[in-house]
Design an enzyme around this catalytic site. Sequence first.
Site, short mmCIF file in Angstrom:
data_model
loop_
_atom_site.label_atom_id
_atom_site.label_comp_id
_atom_site.label_asym_id
_atom_site.label_seq_id
_atom_site.Cartn_x
_atom_site.Cartn_y
_atom_site.Cartn_z
N LYS A 170 1.18 -0.94 -0.20
CA LYS A 170 0.36 -0.03 -0.33
C LYS A 170 0.93 1.48 0.07
CE LYS A 170 -1.56 3.14 2.41
NZ LYS A 170 -1.52 4.22 1.41
N GLY A 203 -4.74 5.28 3.93
CA GLY A 203 -4.21 4.50 5.48
C GLY A 203 -5.11 4.64 6.18
N CYS A 279 13.71 11.57 6.75
CA CYS A 279 13.49 11.42 7.34
C CYS A 279 14.58 10.96 8.76
CB CYS A 279 12.84 9.81 7.74
SG CYS A 279 13.47 8.56 6.58
P1 NAP Z 1 2.34 9.08 7.20
O1 NAP Z 1 1.61 9.52 7.21
O2 NAP Z 1 2.43 8.55 8.23
O3 NAP Z 1 1.95 8.05 6.23
C1 NAP Z 1 2.93 6.71 5.45
C2 NAP Z 1 2.60 5.52 4.96
O4 NAP Z 1 1.02 5.35 5.95
C3 NAP Z 1 1.17 5.59 4.22
O5 NAP Z 1 1.06 5.57 2.69
C4 NAP Z 1 -0.56 6.40 4.50
O6 NAP Z 1 -1.04 6.39 3.83
C5 NAP Z 1 0.01 4.43 5.74
N1 NAP Z 1 -0.90 5.85 6.39
C6 NAP Z 1 -1.49 6.22 7.34
N2 NAP Z 1 -2.49 6.13 7.99
C7 NAP Z 1 -1.97 5.04 8.09
C8 NAP Z 1 -3.36 4.03 9.26
N3 NAP Z 1 -4.18 4.35 10.47
N4 NAP Z 1 -2.56 3.05 9.16
C9 NAP Z 1 -2.82 2.02 8.37
N5 NAP Z 1 -1.86 3.00 7.23
C10 NAP Z 1 -1.64 4.34 7.40
O7 NAP Z 1 3.50 9.47 6.71
P2 NAP Z 1 3.97 10.60 5.04
O8 NAP Z 1 3.75 12.11 5.53
O9 NAP Z 1 3.81 10.01 3.79
O10 NAP Z 1 6.24 10.56 5.73
C11 NAP Z 1 6.41 11.34 5.97
C12 NAP Z 1 6.74 10.44 7.72
O11 NAP Z 1 8.05 9.11 6.74
C13 NAP Z 1 7.56 11.67 8.10
O12 NAP Z 1 7.50 11.56 9.99
C14 NAP Z 1 9.03 10.71 8.06
O13 NAP Z 1 10.46 10.78 8.73
C15 NAP Z 1 8.86 8.77 7.38
N6 NAP Z 1 9.73 8.81 7.16
C16 NAP Z 1 10.47 7.91 7.86
C17 NAP Z 1 11.88 7.20 7.29
C18 NAP Z 1 12.28 6.24 8.09
O14 NAP Z 1 13.04 5.39 7.17
N7 NAP Z 1 12.71 5.85 9.47
C19 NAP Z 1 11.85 7.60 5.71
C20 NAP Z 1 10.59 7.78 4.71
C21 NAP Z 1 10.25 8.74 6.00
P3 NAP Z 1 -1.73 7.38 3.19
O15 NAP Z 1 -0.46 7.85 2.22
O16 NAP Z 1 -2.93 7.06 2.60
O17 NAP Z 1 -1.96 8.37 3.38
#
Ligand code: NAP
Length: 474
Positions: A170, A203, A279
Amino acid sequence: MQLRDKLYINGQWRAPSGKGKIDVICSSTEEVIGCVPEGTVADADAAVQAARDAFEGWAATPVAERAAMLGKIQAGLMSRMQEIAKIIAQEVGMPFKMAMMIQAGLPVASFGYVANALPKYEFEKRIGNSLVVHEPVGVVVAITPWNYPLHQIAGKVAPALAAGCTVVLKPSSQAPLNAFILAEVIEAAGVPKGVFNLVTGRGPQVGERLVAHPEVDMISLTGSTRSGRRIAELASHTIKRVALELGGKSASVILDDADLARAIRGSVSACMLNSGQTCSAHTRMVAPESRYAEIVKRTVEEAEGYTLGDPFAETTKLGPLVSAKQRETVRSYIRKGMAEGAELLCGGPDAPANLPKGWYVKPTVFGRVDPNSTIAQEEIFGPVLSIIPYKSEDDAVRIANNSIYGLAGGVWSGNEARAIKVARRIRTGQVDINGGAFNIEAPFGGYKQSGYGRELGSYGLEEFFEVKSLQLKS
Ligand code: NAP
């Protein structure tokens, strides 16, 4: 225009069960560049069933055959690198030339790594009278973000398929188009039906259904700490294995004997990469008071050299942010930094005058930032650097560790042994010594609220195994 109206489930391109669509918007032109299906709970269920049905056969497929297919996926992605880089430069805003190297290049490297490593992997070993065997964990759900979309997908899908797991992906709703290219490449590589499935959707709907599904064995999420917390809670009901790659607030620690020209160039680049939407971005610069004035001068000069503009223009070093919402979040953090008393050294919350379209934020540097203030503690995910002065080496380590996160960081010193000693005291999963380069085969992952589990290389592969002991009579 990329109009995708089907999901990839059980080896077929199928119409989704609902009528919803998700528009994909170009971050530099603000125009719709495509759309993908807004999958439903029924689509999620169909994909999990397909992955479950395919699991036994894929797990039993000889390693050499699995490795050969992964090699074909690598070659397929390589042949479409230009297309991948172009789509991601539009979806995310990273300058095209950099997107070729990073956004398109890293997924090729991840599939290449597992294709080569798999045949050499020790699946079995004897411990006394036991034969210890590595078996695939089962059906894996990969949930991925938008900032390095295909790299994060490859960091999960490549090792999961290599281990013998079947996968439901997803992708992010913000940058989903690149995932369709991967699905086409996987189909063309001859991967059996049901082994890889792609379901786009929101999500909180599709994602949560996949996480809670009783037929899923493991969830691997890269995303925000907020989503990680929610997913870990939901997955706990069925005691699923969960791997979480979450947010960060990494520090670049400049020791007083560092080569400042190199340290500042490297630290600013590690902050501004992908407009700070990384990140592991080094968003806190921990600077010795004894050289503070020189550091500030050089940092501002360096940051101001990051030319904002169209990701496809030759001169661009910094593209737009991914969305209007993200831009607003970043601007409000900049305003908060000013309100909390940090010195605004360059940039700021106002839109750049020469770029009326696109979600641009100027490279922004704050000086004399209080290590406990909001901009020093929260993940901003934009081109915003906070310089925090320190008095002693112990003080520098304390500041670096003063975070709920623990993903990455850097240490700069004229003496490598000294830098390594300081790096060992930093509670994060990665530390770059004097700008040491990103290594696609080294483990990547977080301490503290940056998550748990490791991706990439052999450590990333091991996340997708169960370990079984067979006690032998002989
Ligand atoms: P996000 O809002 O948490 O979304 C990530 C993924 O999770 C998306 O596919 C999202 O779907 C899905 N999602 C959101 N809520 C969910 C739920 N309740 N249940 C299941 N899936 C859910 O993060 P983002 O804004 O895309 O990315 C930025 C974040 O990722 C930042 O905090 C960054 O630090 C972190 N990140 C971490 C790393 C690492 O390796 N540590 C690498 C890159 C990014 P939707 O898109 O449909 O909302």
